[in-house]
Motif scaffolding. Sequence first.
Motif, short mmCIF file in Angstrom:
data_model
loop_
_atom_site.label_atom_id
_atom_site.label_comp_id
_atom_site.label_asym_id
_atom_site.label_seq_id
_atom_site.Cartn_x
_atom_site.Cartn_y
_atom_site.Cartn_z
N ALA A 44 0.79 -1.13 0.04
CA ALA A 44 0.12 0.12 -0.07
C ALA A 44 0.86 1.29 0.09
O ALA A 44 0.63 2.17 -0.62
N LEU A 45 1.93 1.30 0.72
CA LEU A 45 2.67 2.43 0.94
C LEU A 45 3.24 2.71 -0.49
O LEU A 45 3.34 4.02 -0.95
N TRP A 46 4.01 1.84 -1.26
CA TRP A 46 4.72 1.91 -2.20
C TRP A 46 3.52 2.23 -3.58
O TRP A 46 4.10 3.09 -4.16
N TRP A 48 1.05 4.14 -3.31
CA TRP A 48 0.59 5.57 -2.88
C TRP A 48 1.97 6.39 -3.19
O TRP A 48 1.68 7.48 -3.63
N TYR A 49 3.03 6.05 -2.88
CA TYR A 49 4.23 6.70 -3.31
C TYR A 49 4.42 6.94 -4.76
O TYR A 49 4.60 8.14 -5.02
N GLN A 51 2.11 6.93 -7.03
CA GLN A 51 0.97 7.74 -7.44
C GLN A 51 1.22 9.20 -6.98
O GLN A 51 0.69 10.12 -7.88
N MET A 52 1.98 9.51 -5.90
CA MET A 52 2.02 10.84 -5.62
C MET A 52 3.26 11.57 -6.16
O MET A 52 3.54 12.78 -6.31
N ALA A 145 4.39 6.66 5.91
CA ALA A 145 3.30 6.98 5.47
C ALA A 145 2.94 8.52 5.97
O ALA A 145 2.61 9.33 5.02
N ILE A 148 5.00 10.79 3.60
CA ILE A 148 4.33 11.11 2.33
C ILE A 148 3.21 11.99 2.36
O ILE A 148 3.00 12.99 1.87
N ALA A 149 2.26 11.90 3.54
CA ALA A 149 1.28 12.70 3.67
C ALA A 149 1.49 14.21 4.09
O ALA A 149 0.86 14.90 3.71
N ASN A 154 5.89 16.93 -4.30
CA ASN A 154 5.85 15.62 -4.53
C ASN A 154 7.27 15.33 -5.21
O ASN A 154 7.30 14.04 -5.69
#
Length: 236
Positions: A44-46, A48-49, A51-52, A145, A148-149, A154
Amino acid sequence: MDTSLPASQALLSIFTEPRRVFDAIPQRNMALLPVGLAVLGNVALWVWYYQMVDFAWLQERLIAQNVALVDDASRQAAQSVLSRSSLLALSVAGALVAVPALLAAMAAYFLIAGKVLGQGRSYRQWFGFVAWGTAPTLLLIPVMALQIALARSNQLAPEALNPLSLNQLLVHATETSPWHGLLNSLNLTTVWSVGLLAIGLRHWTGRSWPTAVAAALLPFAATYACWAVKIAAVGA
């Protein structure tokens, strides 16, 4: 875990009452819980990463790290290989395959070490021992996470996701340094995991603290020593 220690409670107890968790492992080790959390959390973390992140910036950064890619043809070839989908696939594969494989290898080591220390437990029990003993690495998932948040841009490098690494905390080696990867892989949760594994070994074997610490530290020390020798020898 046994009925006196539900698996969900073990996630807290491994940090506050580790001996209680190690006591429960022979009956019902529930290794699937920490392993599953590690795998799914990293996937999930990668996702998300990637994507952003500003991928054009990341791709250029990765290509710039390779001094051999100087002409246009080689750079274009690298760009086709270093696509968003390929890097994401590698990261997801790393989580799905590398995490369980690493734990399996460590369990094999502790199976042998346990026999040397007079503790003839099964491989299944040692796998549970390793899965729970390395639980501090799970804390990296919410930490990364948060990076990233809370990122202001970016343009976030992968190694910047882990503020607990030796490189981020102390050394600050640049990405062009051959020691960059090693220093970023060493982090505070590694030390914490060695400590938990030493507690578990002493609890299971009854051996002295120096013996338990040495046995818990050996696979980590051997891995990083071999990595350091390779860097010193070939510079990468």
